[in-house]
Structures are given as structure tokens and as C-alpha cells.
Write a protein that holds these residues in place. Structure first.
Motif, PDB file in Angstrom:
ATOM      1  N   THR A   1     -55.974  62.647 -45.160  1.00  0.00           N
ATOM      2  CA  THR A   1     -54.754  62.251 -45.861  1.00  0.00           C
ATOM      3  C   THR A   1     -54.549  63.161 -47.048  1.00  0.00           C
ATOM      4  N   PRO A   2     -53.454  63.911 -47.088  1.00  0.00           N
ATOM      5  CA  PRO A   2     -53.233  64.821 -48.217  1.00  0.00           C
ATOM      6  C   PRO A   2     -53.108  64.055 -49.521  1.00  0.00           C
ATOM      7  N   ALA A   3     -53.647  64.696 -50.526  1.00  0.00           N
ATOM      8  CA  ALA A   3     -53.547  64.156 -51.901  1.00  0.00           C
ATOM      9  C   ALA A   3     -53.934  62.692 -51.939  1.00  0.00           C
ATOM     10  N   GLN A   4     -54.932  62.310 -51.125  1.00  0.00           N
ATOM     11  CA  GLN A   4     -55.379  60.919 -51.129  1.00  0.00           C
ATOM     12  C   GLN A   4     -56.001  60.584 -52.471  1.00  0.00           C
ATOM     13  N   ASP A   5     -55.763  59.358 -52.913  1.00  0.00           N
ATOM     14  CA  ASP A   5     -56.276  58.962 -54.225  1.00  0.00           C
ATOM     15  C   ASP A   5     -57.788  59.108 -54.253  1.00  0.00           C
ATOM     16  N   THR A   6     -58.284  59.744 -55.269  1.00  0.00           N
ATOM     17  CA  THR A   6     -59.725  59.922 -55.476  1.00  0.00           C
ATOM     18  C   THR A   6     -60.176  59.027 -56.613  1.00  0.00           C
ATOM     19  N   PRO A   7     -61.476  58.722 -56.693  1.00  0.00           N
ATOM     20  CA  PRO A   7     -61.970  57.858 -57.780  1.00  0.00           C
ATOM     21  C   PRO A   7     -61.621  58.435 -59.132  1.00  0.00           C
ATOM     22  N   ASP A   8     -61.252  57.590 -60.019  1.00  0.00           N
ATOM     23  CA  ASP A   8     -60.903  58.007 -61.375  1.00  0.00           C
ATOM     24  C   ASP A   8     -62.124  58.574 -62.063  1.00  0.00           C
ATOM     25  N   ALA A   9     -61.978  59.804 -62.506  1.00  0.00           N
ATOM     26  CA  ALA A   9     -63.115  60.461 -63.156  1.00  0.00           C
ATOM     27  C   ALA A   9     -63.535  59.734 -64.417  1.00  0.00           C
ATOM     28  N   GLY A  10     -62.613  58.978 -65.024  1.00  0.00           N
ATOM     29  CA  GLY A  10     -62.939  58.292 -66.270  1.00  0.00           C
ATOM     30  C   GLY A  10     -63.495  56.896 -66.084  1.00  0.00           C
ATOM     31  N   SER A  11     -63.586  56.414 -64.803  1.00  0.00           N
ATOM     32  CA  SER A  11     -64.109  55.063 -64.582  1.00  0.00           C
ATOM     33  C   SER A  11     -65.574  55.007 -64.965  1.00  0.00           C
ATOM     34  N   ARG A  12     -66.027  53.818 -65.411  1.00  0.00           N
ATOM     35  CA  ARG A  12     -67.388  53.670 -65.904  1.00  0.00           C
ATOM     36  C   ARG A  12     -68.122  52.592 -65.120  1.00  0.00           C
ATOM     37  N   ALA A  13     -69.440  52.775 -65.065  1.00  0.00           N
ATOM     38  CA  ALA A  13     -70.274  51.796 -64.373  1.00  0.00           C
ATOM     39  C   ALA A  13     -70.455  50.557 -65.250  1.00  0.00           C
ATOM     40  N   THR A  14     -70.881  49.470 -64.624  1.00  0.00           N
ATOM     41  CA  THR A  14     -71.119  48.226 -65.377  1.00  0.00           C
ATOM     42  C   THR A  14     -72.272  48.433 -66.354  1.00  0.00           C
ATOM     43  N   PRO A  15     -72.076  48.123 -67.650  1.00  0.00           N
ATOM     44  CA  PRO A  15     -73.136  48.336 -68.657  1.00  0.00           C
ATOM     45  C   PRO A  15     -74.204  47.245 -68.578  1.00  0.00           C
ATOM     46  N   ILE A  16     -75.051  47.335 -67.558  1.00  0.00           N
ATOM     47  CA  ILE A  16     -76.053  46.287 -67.328  1.00  0.00           C
ATOM     48  C   ILE A  16     -77.007  46.176 -68.517  1.00  0.00           C
ATOM     49  N   LEU A  17     -77.530  47.322 -68.973  1.00  0.00           N
ATOM     50  CA  LEU A  17     -78.462  47.289 -70.096  1.00  0.00           C
ATOM     51  C   LEU A  17     -77.805  46.728 -71.351  1.00  0.00           C
ATOM     52  N   GLY A  18     -76.535  47.059 -71.539  1.00  0.00           N
ATOM     53  CA  GLY A  18     -75.831  46.542 -72.712  1.00  0.00           C
ATOM     54  C   GLY A  18     -75.733  45.029 -72.690  1.00  0.00           C
TER      55      GLY A  18
END
Length: 249
Positions: free
Chosen positions: A50-67
Motif C-alpha cells: 500500500t503506497p504511503a501506508q501509515d507508519t508508526p509515529d516516530a514520536g510515540s512512547r512506550a508505557t513507562p512501567i518503571l515510572g
């Protein structure tokens, strides 16, 4: 890369119109049919993707489990530290919460706010716990100091006597008064009159002949304070008896 507008296989086996930026709702006619609105093109070699298919947001963050773990430990440690008997356990939990939050603060691609809040709560909880512990110790010490004089300290004017308290309303004899005065003085470390055999009998007779009531005299013999209304008179009588019976004045 940018794919030009055209008919492409959208992965379902049908030709779908790509407008250069996204898929539209237009599908190519079935085989054998013609389309006069848009030209029909062969799918490029990369048509299966699929052209220009949405890719994961580079700015997304993982769940801060340790926090979140550090924040939870900080809250639990604060609660425990507020109980003086559990202060040590609470302090250990607070320290663990601070360390875990600090590690979570440097975890990549994870939100930082739980770690920051956990560190702040750990410090505040430690301050609260220490304050509660100090106040508790001060109050306990004050209560002990208030109760000790009433329970253990002897009367200010006379030491306790071993003579059993008498409930009789009769006036003690001069011998009893003198013997009690001698015992009280010795218990207080006063041995000045030990070499004066006539001193204490003289004091006993003087107090016996005084205007003190029988009850106040009995209280003095028992090693207690006289009646409140006769305290000044009792002090004067004892002073006069000492001056009178002491050969050296």
C-alpha cells in the motif's frame, strides 16, 4: 517515496484508484468492462504494498512501567512512614521508590512524568515520615516526664516514711513525732543531729505542743505534706522547733 496517481492493486485483487496521497473509494470495473473516467494502468512492481501506508509515529512512547512502579512504591512508603512503628520499613520502601523512579527517568521512549512524580513523592514522604516520628518521640518523652515526678519523686518538704499511715484521729505522741523526723532527715542524707540525742525528742515535743491539728501532725509523721490550710504554720513550727532544739542555734 511518492507514487503517482493511478489504478493499483490495493491487495484485495481489485484495482483501486490512488490519488497520489491516499486510496479513494473508486474501484476499477471488473474484467471486460471499460472505464471512461480514468485510465487503467498496470500495477507497478510494488503494487502489493500500500503506497504511503501509515507508519508508526516516530514520536510515540512506550508505557513507562518503571515510572509507575517507582510512583507506587513512593506512595506506599509514604503511608508506612507516617506510622512511627513502621518508619524504618517505610524509609526502605521510599528509597526503593526513588531509585526505581530515577532509573525510569532515563528509560528511552517512555513518558517521564511518572518517574518525576515518584521522585517528588519519595522526598516529600520522607520529610513527612521524619516529622511524624520526631513529633511522636517528643510527645512520648513529654508524657513520661510529666508522669515521673508524680509517681517517683518524694514530697518536696519530706521524704516518705516507713511508718504505716494511721487512720486514727488521735494526735501522735512526741516520741512518734521525733522518731519520724529523725527517719526523714536520715533518708534525706541529713546526719547533723545524730550526735545530739536530745534533739529529736525535743522536736517531737515542740510539734506536739504546737497549734497544728491532729491530722496535719499525723500527715507529717507519715512523711506527707500537712493540710493545705496549715502548710505555712507547719513550716514555721518545724523551723522554730529546729532552732529551739539545736544547742548551737
Amino acid at each position: 517515496m511518492n507514487v503517482p496517481a493511478g489504478w493499483y492493486d490495493d491487495g484485495s485483487g481489485r484495482q483501486r484508484w490512488w490519488d497520489g496521497a491516499r486510496w479513494t473509494d473508486a474501484y476499477a470495473p471488473a474484467a471486460g468492462a471499460t472505464s471512461s473516467s480514468q485510465p487503467r494502468l498496470e500495477a507497478p512492481t510494488y503494487s502489493s504494498a500500500t503506497p504511503a501506508q501509515d507508519t508508526p509515529d516516530a514520536g510515540s512512547r512506550a508505557t513507562p512501567i518503571l515510572g509507575f512502579i517507582g510512583l507506587g512504591l513512593a506512595v506506599i512508603g509514604t503511608v508506612l512512614a507516617c506510622f512511627p512503628v513502621l518508619f524504618v520499613v517505610g524509609a526502605v520502601v521510599l528509597l526503593a521508590g526513588f531509585v526505581v523512579s530515577l532509573i525510569g527517568l532515563f528509560t528511552k521512549n517512555a513518558a517521564k512524568w511518572p518517574s518525576i512524580v515518584g521522585m517528588v513523592v519519595s522526598v516529600v514522604g520522607a520529610v513527612i515520615g521524619v516529622t511524624v516520628l520526631v513529633v511522636s518521640l517528643v510527645l512520648t518523652s513529654s508524657a513520661l516526664n510529666d508522669s515521673s515526678p508524680a509517681e517517683n519523686a518524694p514530697p518536696a518538704t519530706a521524704a516518705p516514711s516507713d511508718t504505716p499511715g494511721s487512720t486514727s484521729e488521735s494526735r501522735p505522741t512526741p516520741e512518734e513525732i521525733g522518731a519520724s523526723a529523725e527517719e526523714i532527715n536520715r533518708s534525706n542524707g541529713l546526719t547533723t543531729y545524730d550526735d545530739m540525742p536530745d534533739f529529736y525528742p525535743c522536736v517531737g515535743q515542740y510539734v506536739y505542743d504546737s497549734e497544728l491539728s491532729d491530722e496535719s501532725v499525723q500527715l507529717l509523721v507519715d512523711g506527707r505534706d500537712p493540710l493545705e490550710s496549715e502548710r505555712e504554720l507547719a513550716t514555721q513550727v518545724i523551723t522554730d522547733a529546729t532552732l529551739t532544739c539545736d544547742p548551737q542555734g
